[in-house]
Design an enzyme around this catalytic site. Structure first.
Site, PDB file in Angstrom:
ATOM      1  N   GLU A  35      58.095 -65.738 -59.172  1.00 36.86           N
ATOM      2  CA  GLU A  35      59.367 -64.728 -59.066  1.00 36.86           C
ATOM      3  C   GLU A  35      59.127 -63.989 -60.620  1.00 36.86           C
ATOM      4  OE1 GLU A  35      61.714 -63.294 -57.122  1.00 36.86           O
ATOM      5  OE2 GLU A  35      61.879 -62.064 -59.021  1.00 36.86           O
ATOM      6  N   CYS A  43      69.112 -59.158 -52.741  1.00 37.16           N
ATOM      7  CA  CYS A  43      70.409 -59.124 -51.912  1.00 37.16           C
ATOM      8  C   CYS A  43      71.336 -60.130 -52.921  1.00 37.16           C
ATOM      9  CB  CYS A  43      70.215 -60.001 -50.879  1.00 37.16           C
ATOM     10  SG  CYS A  43      71.614 -60.127 -49.548  1.00 37.16           S
ATOM     11  N   CYS A  48      73.500 -56.957 -51.856  1.00 33.14           N
ATOM     12  CA  CYS A  48      74.305 -57.521 -50.629  1.00 33.14           C
ATOM     13  C   CYS A  48      75.602 -57.895 -51.486  1.00 33.14           C
ATOM     14  CB  CYS A  48      73.925 -58.157 -49.638  1.00 33.14           C
ATOM     15  SG  CYS A  48      72.221 -58.282 -49.265  1.00 33.14           S
ATOM     16  N   LYS A  51      77.408 -55.983 -54.543  1.00 31.77           N
ATOM     17  CA  LYS A  51      77.863 -54.897 -53.618  1.00 31.77           C
ATOM     18  C   LYS A  51      79.149 -55.400 -52.867  1.00 31.77           C
ATOM     19  CE  LYS A  51      76.844 -53.779 -49.543  1.00 31.77           C
ATOM     20  NZ  LYS A  51      75.981 -53.590 -48.595  1.00 31.77           N
ATOM     21  N   TYR A 177      73.236 -45.951 -46.360  1.00 26.76           N
ATOM     22  CA  TYR A 177      74.440 -46.602 -46.687  1.00 26.76           C
ATOM     23  C   TYR A 177      74.697 -46.953 -48.232  1.00 26.76           C
ATOM     24  CZ  TYR A 177      71.668 -50.894 -47.333  1.00 26.76           C
ATOM     25  OH  TYR A 177      70.539 -51.845 -47.789  1.00 26.76           O
ATOM     26  N   GLU A 181      78.453 -46.328 -49.433  1.00 27.62           N
ATOM     27  CA  GLU A 181      79.164 -47.748 -49.932  1.00 27.62           C
ATOM     28  C   GLU A 181      79.637 -47.400 -51.361  1.00 27.62           C
ATOM     29  OE1 GLU A 181      77.255 -51.109 -47.111  1.00 27.62           O
ATOM     30  OE2 GLU A 181      76.205 -50.625 -49.081  1.00 27.62           O
ATOM     31  N   ARG A 204      72.317 -41.003 -41.574  1.00 36.47           N
ATOM     32  CA  ARG A 204      71.453 -40.497 -40.146  1.00 36.47           C
ATOM     33  C   ARG A 204      71.233 -42.128 -39.496  1.00 36.47           C
ATOM     34  NH1 ARG A 204      65.875 -39.469 -40.818  1.00 36.47           N
ATOM     35  NH2 ARG A 204      65.985 -39.836 -43.102  1.00 36.47           N
ATOM     36  N   GLY A 261      67.008 -43.340 -51.591  1.00 35.52           N
ATOM     37  CA  GLY A 261      65.982 -43.975 -50.895  1.00 35.52           C
ATOM     38  C   GLY A 261      65.486 -45.058 -51.616  1.00 35.52           C
ATOM     39  N   ASP A 302      61.484 -56.167 -47.095  1.00 34.31           N
ATOM     40  CA  ASP A 302      61.410 -54.766 -47.477  1.00 34.31           C
ATOM     41  C   ASP A 302      60.159 -54.311 -47.478  1.00 34.31           C
ATOM     42  OD1 ASP A 302      64.228 -54.875 -47.302  1.00 34.31           O
ATOM     43  OD2 ASP A 302      64.643 -54.197 -49.237  1.00 34.31           O
ATOM     44  N   THR A 310      68.686 -57.967 -45.087  1.00 38.61           N
ATOM     45  CA  THR A 310      68.538 -59.234 -45.502  1.00 38.61           C
ATOM     46  C   THR A 310      68.223 -60.123 -44.321  1.00 38.61           C
ATOM     47  OG1 THR A 310      69.208 -59.648 -47.747  1.00 38.61           O
ATOM     48  CG2 THR A 310      69.767 -61.517 -46.400  1.00 38.61           C
ATOM     49  N   ALA A 340      75.690 -53.020 -40.629  1.00 41.13           N
ATOM     50  CA  ALA A 340      77.303 -52.481 -41.271  1.00 41.13           C
ATOM     51  C   ALA A 340      77.094 -51.684 -42.549  1.00 41.13           C
ATOM     52  CB  ALA A 340      78.107 -53.820 -41.466  1.00 41.13           C
ATOM     53  N   HIS A 435      95.322 -60.363 -28.561  1.00 35.99           N
ATOM     54  CA  HIS A 435      96.229 -59.424 -29.062  1.00 35.99           C
ATOM     55  C   HIS A 435      97.293 -59.842 -30.077  1.00 35.99           C
ATOM     56  CE1 HIS A 435      98.719 -55.945 -28.024  1.00 35.99           C
ATOM     57  NE2 HIS A 435      99.773 -56.811 -28.336  1.00 35.99           N
ATOM     58  N   GLU A 440      90.228 -55.803 -29.877  1.00 37.28           N
ATOM     59  CA  GLU A 440      90.644 -55.937 -28.131  1.00 37.28           C
ATOM     60  C   GLU A 440      90.378 -54.725 -27.677  1.00 37.28           C
ATOM     61  OE1 GLU A 440      94.783 -56.457 -27.003  1.00 37.28           O
ATOM     62  OE2 GLU A 440      95.409 -55.758 -29.292  1.00 37.28           O
TER      63      GLU A 440
HETATM   64  C1  FAD Z   1      72.600 -51.783 -53.376  1.00 37.70           C
HETATM   65  C2  FAD Z   1      71.997 -52.771 -52.192  1.00 37.70           C
HETATM   66  C3  FAD Z   1      72.905 -53.191 -51.174  1.00 37.70           C
HETATM   67  C4  FAD Z   1      72.268 -54.118 -50.024  1.00 37.70           C
HETATM   68  N1  FAD Z   1      73.296 -54.418 -49.333  1.00 37.70           N
HETATM   69  C5  FAD Z   1      72.707 -54.915 -48.040  1.00 37.70           C
HETATM   70  C6  FAD Z   1      73.758 -55.528 -47.208  1.00 37.70           C
HETATM   71  O1  FAD Z   1      74.933 -55.478 -47.216  1.00 37.70           O
HETATM   72  N2  FAD Z   1      73.250 -56.410 -46.040  1.00 37.70           N
HETATM   73  C7  FAD Z   1      71.855 -56.589 -45.902  1.00 37.70           C
HETATM   74  O2  FAD Z   1      71.650 -56.937 -44.801  1.00 37.70           O
HETATM   75  N3  FAD Z   1      70.878 -55.893 -46.738  1.00 37.70           N
HETATM   76  C8  FAD Z   1      71.454 -55.161 -47.877  1.00 37.70           C
HETATM   77  N4  FAD Z   1      70.533 -54.811 -48.725  1.00 37.70           N
HETATM   78  C9  FAD Z   1      69.153 -54.991 -48.338  1.00 37.70           C
HETATM   79  C10 FAD Z   1      68.572 -56.204 -48.724  1.00 37.70           C
HETATM   80  O3  FAD Z   1      68.945 -56.519 -50.223  1.00 37.70           O
HETATM   81  C11 FAD Z   1      67.181 -56.270 -48.606  1.00 37.70           C
HETATM   82  O4  FAD Z   1      66.788 -55.747 -47.292  1.00 37.70           O
HETATM   83  C12 FAD Z   1      66.506 -57.650 -48.974  1.00 37.70           C
HETATM   84  O5  FAD Z   1      66.707 -58.315 -50.170  1.00 37.70           O
HETATM   85  C13 FAD Z   1      64.936 -57.650 -48.730  1.00 37.70           C
HETATM   86  O6  FAD Z   1      64.505 -59.122 -48.964  1.00 37.70           O
HETATM   87  P1  FAD Z   1      62.970 -59.374 -49.373  1.00 37.70           P
HETATM   88  O7  FAD Z   1      62.959 -60.691 -49.440  1.00 37.70           O
HETATM   89  O8  FAD Z   1      62.010 -58.376 -48.676  1.00 37.70           O
HETATM   90  O9  FAD Z   1      63.025 -58.591 -50.911  1.00 37.70           O
HETATM   91  P2  FAD Z   1      63.831 -58.761 -51.999  1.00 37.70           P
HETATM   92  O10 FAD Z   1      65.283 -59.747 -51.970  1.00 37.70           O
HETATM   93  O11 FAD Z   1      63.914 -57.634 -52.775  1.00 37.70           O
HETATM   94  O12 FAD Z   1      63.262 -59.880 -53.059  1.00 37.70           O
HETATM   95  C14 FAD Z   1      61.869 -59.345 -53.642  1.00 37.70           C
HETATM   96  C15 FAD Z   1      61.514 -60.287 -54.950  1.00 37.70           C
HETATM   97  O13 FAD Z   1      60.131 -60.194 -55.192  1.00 37.70           O
HETATM   98  C16 FAD Z   1      60.069 -60.155 -56.739  1.00 37.70           C
HETATM   99  N5  FAD Z   1      58.973 -59.563 -56.907  1.00 37.70           N
HETATM  100  C17 FAD Z   1      58.548 -58.081 -56.763  1.00 37.70           C
HETATM  101  N6  FAD Z   1      57.210 -58.131 -57.053  1.00 37.70           N
HETATM  102  C18 FAD Z   1      56.664 -59.458 -57.750  1.00 37.70           C
HETATM  103  C19 FAD Z   1      55.575 -59.581 -58.259  1.00 37.70           C
HETATM  104  N7  FAD Z   1      54.558 -58.925 -58.680  1.00 37.70           N
HETATM  105  N8  FAD Z   1      55.578 -61.150 -58.784  1.00 37.70           N
HETATM  106  C20 FAD Z   1      56.570 -61.802 -58.428  1.00 37.70           C
HETATM  107  N9  FAD Z   1      57.787 -61.583 -58.059  1.00 37.70           N
HETATM  108  C21 FAD Z   1      57.972 -60.273 -57.675  1.00 37.70           C
HETATM  109  C22 FAD Z   1      61.331 -59.462 -56.966  1.00 37.70           C
HETATM  110  O14 FAD Z   1      61.546 -59.525 -58.293  1.00 37.70           O
HETATM  111  C23 FAD Z   1      62.391 -59.711 -56.035  1.00 37.70           C
HETATM  112  O15 FAD Z   1      63.100 -61.003 -56.432  1.00 37.70           O
HETATM  113  C24 FAD Z   1      70.873 -53.855 -49.734  1.00 37.70           C
HETATM  114  C25 FAD Z   1      70.176 -53.474 -50.706  1.00 37.70           C
HETATM  115  C26 FAD Z   1      70.724 -52.864 -51.899  1.00 37.70           C
HETATM  116  C27 FAD Z   1      69.475 -52.354 -52.938  1.00 37.70           C
END
Ligand code: FAD
Length: 451
Positions: A35, A43, A48, A51, A177, A181, A204, A261, A302, A310, A340, A435, A440
């Protein structure tokens, strides 16, 4: 004895990477996780969780207002941004510790640093290299800015969480979103908020009734929505930042939040050099078992840009560990993923919206209810909730559930189970309501409004 240091090397300790690593270790695999930043990923640290804590914080403003109608007299409330930030950051540090403990207890070896693939069995982190039979890329995504003049004057959600003082006038660019938000959060905390989005209506992909209802309600709460406009240029001035919009208007603000984005984190990882195929957006292309074009190199979350939430990353992590080490072939079912938007009022949905259901060839029957929630009968707040069911005429199956209103996420989560189980409108009708609730309404809508 294996010729590799590890059975699985996970790059990225976010939602998906931690789930896959922990479960793989639980099945007896020797697992390492690298990491580059904080355990828990986006997240926990920049998404998440912080936020949602801010959503709670901003919700109190409306609650104080609404209380008067119920006999309360509330002294003029004041809000302390620094106190919220300190309390929120403390909670995130606690969660980082929880993630460390979860990984360590599962026997996962944690490596701090940025990882890069050398070949399909070798990962370099700092000056060290590690070999692994399989490598999982779970590096998540990052916010992107549109390269307009002055783009460096705007911040993204990543930096907003670190902001030390409360912004008073905010311009938000974007219509997803995250943009919506933060518009609600910052407005709730007392800022003047303008949201500029190039499309006709934000969110969208959500049902059009949801989008228009939310737009109307956010306007009532004082968010200025400027649809059909883009931010063309940013200039620093004595007052903060002046933004020129495509409409020709200038918006003054002390914070411009760029929320247009996110892009998959695939650069600098050595993926292209290895022959791992990426799509046009830079996402890793994987098959149904989350394996990339290079055998033994997997990706999820992602970084594969399927559904960037998440719980989806968690489901993918579970599926991967089961497939590789659990002896249980598992694929992720991406249908009926509930979602949501923690706006004010909140939005949630599961299944097809009216337009996508029609486009998919369904003949649909629409049920919709728009009403003033009981709370607002006494609070005096002029706010409408909207609930909608999209039903397939031929099979009576409920294809989609959509809501704008209080606790939308909590309500739609339960209904997502019903959709997953294939519920029909008749089964909704046969369900007795609780209710008095807003929920409901979903089981009492009898007359179609369209089809
Ligand atoms: C503002 C915001 C609000 C959100 N709100 C929600 C929500 O309400 N509900 C929801 O379901 N989702 C939400 N999401 C989306 C959610 O955070 C992501 O979908 C989720 O974290 C994806 O998980 P992941 O494991 O793919 O990546 P991540 O959680 O992004 O983890 C990737 C990790 O890899 C590490 N990394 C990257 N490159 C390297 C490397 N070369 N070497 C070592 N480590 C590395 C990063 O530091 C990071 O810690 C939100 C996102 C944002 C930005």
């Amino acid at each position: 004895m294996s010729r590799f240091d590890f059975d699985l090397f996970v790059i990225g300790a976010g939602s998906g990477g931690v789930r896959a690593g922990r479960m793989a270790a639980g099945y007896g695999a020797r697992v390492a996780v690298a990491e580059a930043s904080r355990l828990g990923g986006t997240c926990v640290n920049l998404g998440c969780v912080p936020k949602k804590l801010m959503v709670y914080a901003s919700g109190f403003a409306a609650a104080f207002d609404d209380a008067a109608g119920f006999g309360w007299s509330v002294p003029e409330p004041s809000f302390d941004w620094a106190a919220l930030k300190a309390n929120r950051d403390r909670e995130l540090v606690r969660l980082n510790g929880v993630y460390r403990e979860l990984l360590e207890r599962a026997g996962v070896h944690i490596i701090e640093g940025r990882a890069r693939l050398r070949d399909r069995h070798t990962v370099a982190v700092g000056g060290e290299t590690f070999s692994a039979e399989r490598i999982l890329v779970a590096t998540g995504s990052r916010p992107v800015k549109v390269p307009i003049p002055g783009a460096e004057l705007a911040i993204t959600s990543d930096e907003l969480f670190g902001f030390e003082s409360q912004p008073r006038r905010v311009l938000i660019a974007g219509g997803g979103y995250i943009a919506v938000e933060f518009a609600s959060i910052l407005r709730g905390l007392g800022a003047e908020v303008v949201l500029s989005y190039r499309g006709k209506l934000f969110l969208r992909g959500f049902d059009d009734d949801v989008r228009s209802t939310l737009a109307a309600e956010m306007r009532k709460r004082g968010v200025e929505l400027r649809f059909g406009t883009t931010v063309e240029r940013l200039v620093r001035n004595a007052d903060g930042v002046a933004a020129t919009l495509s409409s020709g208007d200038t918006i003054g603000s002390d914070l411009v939040l760029w929320a247009t984005g996110r892009a998959p984190n695939t650069s600098g990882l050595g993926l292209e050099e290895l022959g791992v195929r990426l799509d046009a957006r830079g996402a890793v292309i994987v098959d149904e078992h989350l394996e990339s074009s290079v055998p033994g190199v997997y990706a999820l979350g992602d970084v594969i840009d399927r559904i960037t939430l998440t719980p989806v990353a968690l489901a993918e992590g579970t599926a991967l560990a089961r497939n590789l080490f659990g002896g249980t072939p598992t694929t992720v079912d991406y249908s009926n993923v509930p979602t949501a938007v923690f706006s004010q009022p909140a939005v949630a949905a599961v299944g097809l919206n009216e337009a996508t259901a029609r486009a998919a060839g369904h003949e649909v029957v629409i049920f919709r209810s728009t009403f003033r929630p009981l709370l607002h009968r006494l609070s005096g707040r002029d706010e409408q909730a909207m609930m909608k069911l999209v039903v397939d005429r031929a099979s009576d199956r409920v294809l989609g559930v959509h809501m704008v209103g209080p606790e939308a996420g909590e309500i739609v989560q339960g209904l997502a189970v019903a959709l997953k189980a294939g519920a029909t409108k008749a089964s909704f009708d046969a369900t007795i309501g609780i209710h008095p609730t807003a929920a409901e309404e979903f089981v009492t809508m009898r007359s179609p409004v369209g089809g």
